[in-house]
Scaffold this motif. Structure first.
Motif, PDB file in Angstrom:
ATOM      1  N   MET A 198      24.144 -21.408  41.527  1.00  0.00           N
ATOM      2  CA  MET A 198      23.867 -21.159  42.952  1.00  0.00           C
ATOM      3  C   MET A 198      23.423 -19.713  43.129  1.00  0.00           C
ATOM      4  O   MET A 198      23.994 -18.804  42.542  1.00  0.00           O
ATOM      5  N   SER A 199      22.383 -19.516  43.929  1.00  0.00           N
ATOM      6  CA  SER A 199      21.848 -18.162  44.133  1.00  0.00           C
ATOM      7  C   SER A 199      22.796 -17.329  44.983  1.00  0.00           C
ATOM      8  O   SER A 199      23.611 -17.862  45.743  1.00  0.00           O
ATOM      9  N   ARG A 200      22.676 -16.032  44.852  1.00  0.00           N
ATOM     10  CA  ARG A 200      23.569 -15.095  45.533  1.00  0.00           C
ATOM     11  C   ARG A 200      22.736 -14.103  46.341  1.00  0.00           C
ATOM     12  O   ARG A 200      21.828 -13.456  45.817  1.00  0.00           O
ATOM     13  N   SER A 201      23.055 -13.974  47.616  1.00  0.00           N
ATOM     14  CA  SER A 201      22.340 -13.074  48.521  1.00  0.00           C
ATOM     15  C   SER A 201      23.255 -11.936  48.949  1.00  0.00           C
ATOM     16  O   SER A 201      24.371 -12.179  49.410  1.00  0.00           O
ATOM     17  N   VAL A 202      22.775 -10.721  48.787  1.00  0.00           N
ATOM     18  CA  VAL A 202      23.563  -9.529  49.096  1.00  0.00           C
ATOM     19  C   VAL A 202      22.832  -8.679  50.125  1.00  0.00           C
ATOM     20  O   VAL A 202      21.628  -8.436  49.983  1.00  0.00           O
ATOM     21  N   CYS A 203      23.537  -8.260  51.148  1.00  0.00           N
ATOM     22  CA  CYS A 203      22.983  -7.300  52.103  1.00  0.00           C
ATOM     23  C   CYS A 203      23.357  -5.898  51.635  1.00  0.00           C
ATOM     24  O   CYS A 203      24.538  -5.595  51.446  1.00  0.00           O
ATOM     25  N   ILE A 204      22.358  -5.064  51.434  1.00  0.00           N
ATOM     26  CA  ILE A 204      22.588  -3.676  51.023  1.00  0.00           C
ATOM     27  C   ILE A 204      22.184  -2.760  52.174  1.00  0.00           C
ATOM     28  O   ILE A 204      21.038  -2.783  52.625  1.00  0.00           O
ATOM     29  N   VAL A 205      23.157  -1.995  52.643  1.00  0.00           N
ATOM     30  CA  VAL A 205      22.946  -1.057  53.749  1.00  0.00           C
ATOM     31  C   VAL A 205      22.909   0.351  53.180  1.00  0.00           C
ATOM     32  O   VAL A 205      23.873   0.816  52.574  1.00  0.00           O
ATOM     33  N   GLN A 206      21.792   1.031  53.336  1.00  0.00           N
ATOM     34  CA  GLN A 206      21.698   2.404  52.852  1.00  0.00           C
ATOM     35  C   GLN A 206      22.263   3.346  53.908  1.00  0.00           C
ATOM     36  O   GLN A 206      22.017   3.190  55.104  1.00  0.00           O
ATOM     37  N   ALA A 207      23.067   4.318  53.450  1.00  0.00           N
ATOM     38  CA  ALA A 207      23.713   5.238  54.386  1.00  0.00           C
ATOM     39  C   ALA A 207      23.954   6.575  53.713  1.00  0.00           C
ATOM     40  O   ALA A 207      24.238   6.640  52.518  1.00  0.00           O
ATOM     41  N   ARG A 208      23.851   7.631  54.489  1.00  0.00           N
ATOM     42  CA  ARG A 208      24.175   8.967  53.993  1.00  0.00           C
ATOM     43  C   ARG A 208      24.535   9.839  55.195  1.00  0.00           C
ATOM     44  O   ARG A 208      24.330   9.434  56.348  1.00  0.00           O
ATOM     45  N   THR A 209      25.041  11.030  54.924  1.00  0.00           N
ATOM     46  CA  THR A 209      25.415  11.914  56.030  1.00  0.00           C
ATOM     47  C   THR A 209      24.267  12.810  56.457  1.00  0.00           C
ATOM     48  O   THR A 209      24.187  13.216  57.613  1.00  0.00           O
ATOM     49  N   ALA A 210      23.374  13.133  55.525  1.00  0.00           N
ATOM     50  CA  ALA A 210      22.289  14.062  55.832  1.00  0.00           C
ATOM     51  C   ALA A 210      21.306  13.436  56.821  1.00  0.00           C
ATOM     52  O   ALA A 210      20.891  12.297  56.668  1.00  0.00           O
ATOM     53  N   SER A 211      20.960  14.187  57.838  1.00  0.00           N
ATOM     54  CA  SER A 211      19.955  13.779  58.815  1.00  0.00           C
ATOM     55  C   SER A 211      19.482  15.041  59.520  1.00  0.00           C
ATOM     56  O   SER A 211      20.300  15.790  60.060  1.00  0.00           O
ATOM     57  N   THR A 212      18.183  15.290  59.501  1.00  0.00           N
ATOM     58  CA  THR A 212      17.683  16.544  60.062  1.00  0.00           C
ATOM     59  C   THR A 212      17.882  16.614  61.565  1.00  0.00           C
ATOM     60  O   THR A 212      18.195  17.670  62.108  1.00  0.00           O
ATOM     61  N   ARG A 213      17.741  15.485  62.257  1.00  0.00           N
ATOM     62  CA  ARG A 213      17.817  15.496  63.720  1.00  0.00           C
ATOM     63  C   ARG A 213      19.220  15.222  64.257  1.00  0.00           C
ATOM     64  O   ARG A 213      19.564  15.681  65.338  1.00  0.00           O
ATOM     65  N   LEU A 214      20.021  14.471  63.486  1.00  0.00           N
ATOM     66  CA  LEU A 214      21.353  14.105  63.970  1.00  0.00           C
ATOM     67  C   LEU A 214      22.299  13.960  62.768  1.00  0.00           C
ATOM     68  O   LEU A 214      22.617  12.851  62.342  1.00  0.00           O
TER      69      LEU A 214
END
Length: 243
Positions: free
Chosen positions: A1-17
């Protein structure tokens, strides 16, 4: 059976916020909203927060773990490699890509995009080519085989930093777009990138019903359309993929 994964990219660095994914909306972090909604996406077997290796992202990793997500860390600049590493580690056959600055992400819409790939109709699917949904509901889905190819062949800095460009342009890739039916809603801005965006989202979240009743995009859309002052709070920035 196939496997589906949601990958959420996240980091703290942000130039505007800076630190935007750990800001609070409705008494919870932005990241917690995103991860919860991604977990509710039809067809998703696991949710992973892919953050960077630096110590500055330790709070992001800790929050994601607190939310029950898998946490994998990789290069800050080479996000494509970070995705590939996470997908390989989690044995994904299919990947749903969501960014952590989208606290209004709609699980049902994400499921439609994912289904284009898991059904075999496409290798790569999105919902913003061209944009018709509010900016902040954007997602992409692709097969692991295509992600592996992109990780091996993509060389341009933009292709490594933004994950999707190689897959959007490469020859012989079967692509699909899930467009909004009826009106074009892409003039609405629901992403979190500036202080103005945060002010808008704070004002909107206090009006949203609690829990899953607010997840469908029709709910915030009705609130914004009933009060044009809300939309005016962060108006003026065009969707980055709008031609």
């Amino acid at each position: 059976m196939s496997r589906s994964v949601c990958i959420v990219q996240a980091r703290t660095a942000s130039t505007r916020l800076p630190g935007k994914v750990l800001l609070e909306l409705g008494g919870r972090t932005v990241l917690s909203h995103v991860l919860e909604r991604c977990r509710a996406t039809p067809g998703i077997d696991a949710v992973c927060c892919a953050t960077s290796e630096g110590a500055d992202c330790d709070p992001v990793a800790a929050e994601a773990e607190q939310c029950g997500a898998e946490v994998l860390r990789g290069s800050e600049a080479d996000v494509l490699d970070r995705y590939y590493g996470a997908a390989k580690t989690l044995r994904a056959d299919f990947v749903l890509r969501v960014t952590s600055d989208c606290p209004l992400i709609d699980p049902e819409l994400c499921g439609w995009v994912l289904a284009e790939v898991t059904s075999g109709r496409a290798d790569f699917a999105t919902n913003n080519t061209p944009p018709t949904w509010p900016h902040g509901l954007d997602c992409e889905a692709f097969s692991f085989a295509l992600l592996e190819r992109a990780a091996a062949e993509a060389t341009a800095p933009e292709e490594r930093e933004h994950v999707g460009p190689f897959m959007r342009e490469a020859a012989d890739v079967r692509r699909a777009n899930v467009a909004a039916e009826g009106e074009d809603m892409s003039h609405h801005r629901w992403t979190l990138d500036t202080p103005e965006d945060y002010a808008f989202l704070e004002a909107l979240f206090v009006r949203l019903p609690q829990g899953h009743k607010s997840w469908n995009h029709h709910v915030p859309l009705a609130l914004v359309e009933a009060d044009p002052k809300l939309a005016a709070m962060n108006a003026g920035a065009e969707h980055p993929l709008k031609k």
